[in-house]
Write a protein that holds these residues in place. Structure first.
Motif, PDB file in Angstrom:
ATOM      1  N   VAL A  74      32.933  38.870  50.252  1.00 39.50           N
ATOM      2  CA  VAL A  74      31.875  38.813  49.246  1.00 39.50           C
ATOM      3  C   VAL A  74      32.257  39.687  48.053  1.00 39.50           C
ATOM      4  CG1 VAL A  74      29.467  39.427  48.782  1.00 39.50           C
ATOM      5  CG2 VAL A  74      30.052  38.193  50.873  1.00 39.50           C
ATOM      6  N   SER A  75      32.826  40.856  48.304  1.00 45.93           N
ATOM      7  CA  SER A  75      33.241  41.753  47.216  1.00 45.93           C
ATOM      8  C   SER A  75      34.295  41.109  46.322  1.00 45.93           C
ATOM      9  CB  SER A  75      33.797  43.060  47.774  1.00 45.93           C
ATOM     10  OG  SER A  75      32.800  43.754  48.462  1.00 45.93           O
ATOM     11  N   GLU A  76      35.264  40.443  46.924  1.00 40.61           N
ATOM     12  CA  GLU A  76      36.301  39.764  46.143  1.00 40.61           C
ATOM     13  C   GLU A  76      35.696  38.640  45.305  1.00 40.61           C
ATOM     14  OE1 GLU A  76      40.104  40.400  49.179  1.00 40.61           O
ATOM     15  OE2 GLU A  76      38.713  38.733  49.503  1.00 40.61           O
ATOM     16  N   LEU A  77      34.766  37.904  45.889  1.00 42.59           N
ATOM     17  CA  LEU A  77      34.115  36.817  45.163  1.00 42.59           C
ATOM     18  C   LEU A  77      33.284  37.361  44.000  1.00 42.59           C
ATOM     19  CD1 LEU A  77      33.696  33.775  44.995  1.00 42.59           C
ATOM     20  CD2 LEU A  77      31.819  34.019  46.637  1.00 42.59           C
ATOM     21  N   LEU A  78      32.596  38.466  44.227  1.00 40.91           N
ATOM     22  CA  LEU A  78      31.831  39.104  43.147  1.00 40.91           C
ATOM     23  C   LEU A  78      32.745  39.509  41.999  1.00 40.91           C
ATOM     24  CD1 LEU A  78      29.346  41.343  45.150  1.00 40.91           C
ATOM     25  CD2 LEU A  78      28.708  39.569  43.495  1.00 40.91           C
ATOM     26  N   ALA A  79      33.929  40.005  42.324  1.00 40.63           N
ATOM     27  CA  ALA A  79      34.885  40.422  41.292  1.00 40.63           C
ATOM     28  C   ALA A  79      35.385  39.226  40.481  1.00 40.63           C
ATOM     29  CB  ALA A  79      36.060  41.156  41.927  1.00 40.63           C
ATOM     30  N   ILE A  80      35.566  38.103  41.117  1.00 40.54           N
ATOM     31  CA  ILE A  80      36.020  36.894  40.413  1.00 40.54           C
ATOM     32  C   ILE A  80      34.910  36.353  39.520  1.00 40.54           C
ATOM     33  CG2 ILE A  80      36.637  34.449  40.707  1.00 40.54           C
ATOM     34  CD1 ILE A  80      38.158  35.293  43.255  1.00 40.54           C
TER      35      ILE A  80
ATOM     36  N   ASP B 279      40.929  38.771  30.173  1.00 39.48           N
ATOM     37  CA  ASP B 279      41.128  40.218  30.106  1.00 39.48           C
ATOM     38  C   ASP B 279      42.369  40.566  30.937  1.00 39.48           C
ATOM     39  OD1 ASP B 279      40.369  40.394  32.835  1.00 39.48           O
ATOM     40  OD2 ASP B 279      38.342  41.031  32.359  1.00 39.48           O
ATOM     41  N   ASP B 280      42.851  41.791  30.781  1.00 39.09           N
ATOM     42  CA  ASP B 280      44.108  42.190  31.412  1.00 39.09           C
ATOM     43  C   ASP B 280      44.093  41.999  32.934  1.00 39.09           C
ATOM     44  OD1 ASP B 280      45.090  42.890  28.930  1.00 39.09           O
ATOM     45  OD2 ASP B 280      44.711  45.030  29.187  1.00 39.09           O
ATOM     46  N   GLU B 281      42.997  42.367  33.561  1.00 37.60           N
ATOM     47  CA  GLU B 281      42.908  42.271  35.024  1.00 37.60           C
ATOM     48  C   GLU B 281      43.057  40.827  35.492  1.00 37.60           C
ATOM     49  OE1 GLU B 281      39.614  43.091  38.535  1.00 37.60           O
ATOM     50  OE2 GLU B 281      39.401  44.117  36.628  1.00 37.60           O
ATOM     51  N   ASP B 282      42.346  39.910  34.860  1.00 35.76           N
ATOM     52  CA  ASP B 282      42.434  38.509  35.258  1.00 35.76           C
ATOM     53  C   ASP B 282      43.785  37.909  34.886  1.00 35.76           C
ATOM     54  OD1 ASP B 282      39.953  38.425  36.473  1.00 35.76           O
ATOM     55  OD2 ASP B 282      38.927  37.784  34.650  1.00 35.76           O
ATOM     56  N   ARG B 283      44.326  38.281  33.753  1.00 35.66           N
ATOM     57  CA  ARG B 283      45.627  37.766  33.329  1.00 35.66           C
ATOM     58  C   ARG B 283      46.701  38.107  34.360  1.00 35.66           C
ATOM     59  NH1 ARG B 283      46.194  40.427  28.848  1.00 35.66           N
ATOM     60  NH2 ARG B 283      44.867  39.007  27.688  1.00 35.66           N
TER      61      ARG B 283
ATOM     62  N   VAL C  53      55.920  42.223  34.327  1.00 36.31           N
ATOM     63  CA  VAL C  53      55.154  43.344  33.790  1.00 36.31           C
ATOM     64  C   VAL C  53      54.591  43.037  32.398  1.00 36.31           C
ATOM     65  CG1 VAL C  53      56.364  45.093  35.119  1.00 36.31           C
ATOM     66  CG2 VAL C  53      57.259  44.427  32.881  1.00 36.31           C
ATOM     67  N   ARG C  54      55.091  42.003  31.738  1.00 35.55           N
ATOM     68  CA  ARG C  54      54.598  41.640  30.413  1.00 35.55           C
ATOM     69  C   ARG C  54      53.171  41.121  30.458  1.00 35.55           C
ATOM     70  NH1 ARG C  54      58.171  37.143  28.806  1.00 35.55           N
ATOM     71  NH2 ARG C  54      58.021  36.805  31.012  1.00 35.55           N
ATOM     72  N   ALA C  55      52.736  40.608  31.599  1.00 31.60           N
ATOM     73  CA  ALA C  55      51.408  40.002  31.692  1.00 31.60           C
ATOM     74  C   ALA C  55      50.293  41.044  31.614  1.00 31.60           C
ATOM     75  CB  ALA C  55      51.276  39.227  33.001  1.00 31.60           C
TER      76      ALA C  55
END
Length: 169
Positions: A64-70, A150-154, A163-165
């Motif tokens: 559930v926590s992972e889904l909330l983050a997505i 955003d950086d996290e999703d990218r 590392v460029r992503a």
């Protein structure tokens, strides 16, 4: 307004071009969601249910926590949507093996079938657009979409070791 620089190479950054891009996203999203919306409406479900079904299907045993983050929604919103999907028999919840507080989510057979139905027209639409546009345009589209994240999703979509992503915006 966007940082607009002089020169022919920057014409795509003009206000009108940016507005057209925004409008195209709105129209494309409308078409992308139209058929799944009809299927969901027949079941008394909506787009929030679709997103949960999609990501639980893509990531079996997601917490559930992972889904909330997505999804970046509140626990209360997810609880309402998830509760409905569990009641209707589309999703199951299991207790985590290492952490009994965790709830692991999976689609039931009924959920897998619904996810397939909802995604089929979307896959067809994307495949048709990709074939029409060609490989170079698809690569450009992906770059544009990645640039909007955003950086996290990218970082989730970057090839391993790239590392460029991270850190671009």
């Amino acid at each position: 307004m966007a940082d607009i620089k002089a020169g022919a190479s920057q014409l795509f950054l003009r206000e009108e071009e940016l507005r057209t891009g925004m409008e195209l996203l709105f129209y494309a999203y409308r078409e992308f969601t139209a058929e799944p919306d009809e299927i969901l409406a027949q079941l008394g479900l909506g787009r929030a249910h679709h997103r949960v079904i999609y990501f639980v299907g893509r990531h079996p045993r997601i917490t559930v926590s992972e889904l909330l983050a997505i999804l970046k929604i509140t626990k209360q919103s997810l609880s309402r949507v998830l509760g409905e999907l569990v009641r209707q028999g589309f999703v199951t919840q299991a207790t985590g093996l290492r952490d009994r507080r965790q709830r692991l989510l999976e689609l039931t057979e009924k959920g897998v079938e619904l996810e397939r139905k909802l995604s089929e027209t979307q896959r067809q639409r994307i495949a048709r657009a990709y074939r029409t546009a060609g490989a170079e345009a698809v690569q450009g589209f992906r770059k544009v979409m990645m640039g909007m994240l955003d950086d996290e999703d990218r970082a989730k979509f970057a090839p391993p070791g790239d590392v460029r992503a991270v850190g671009r915006r």
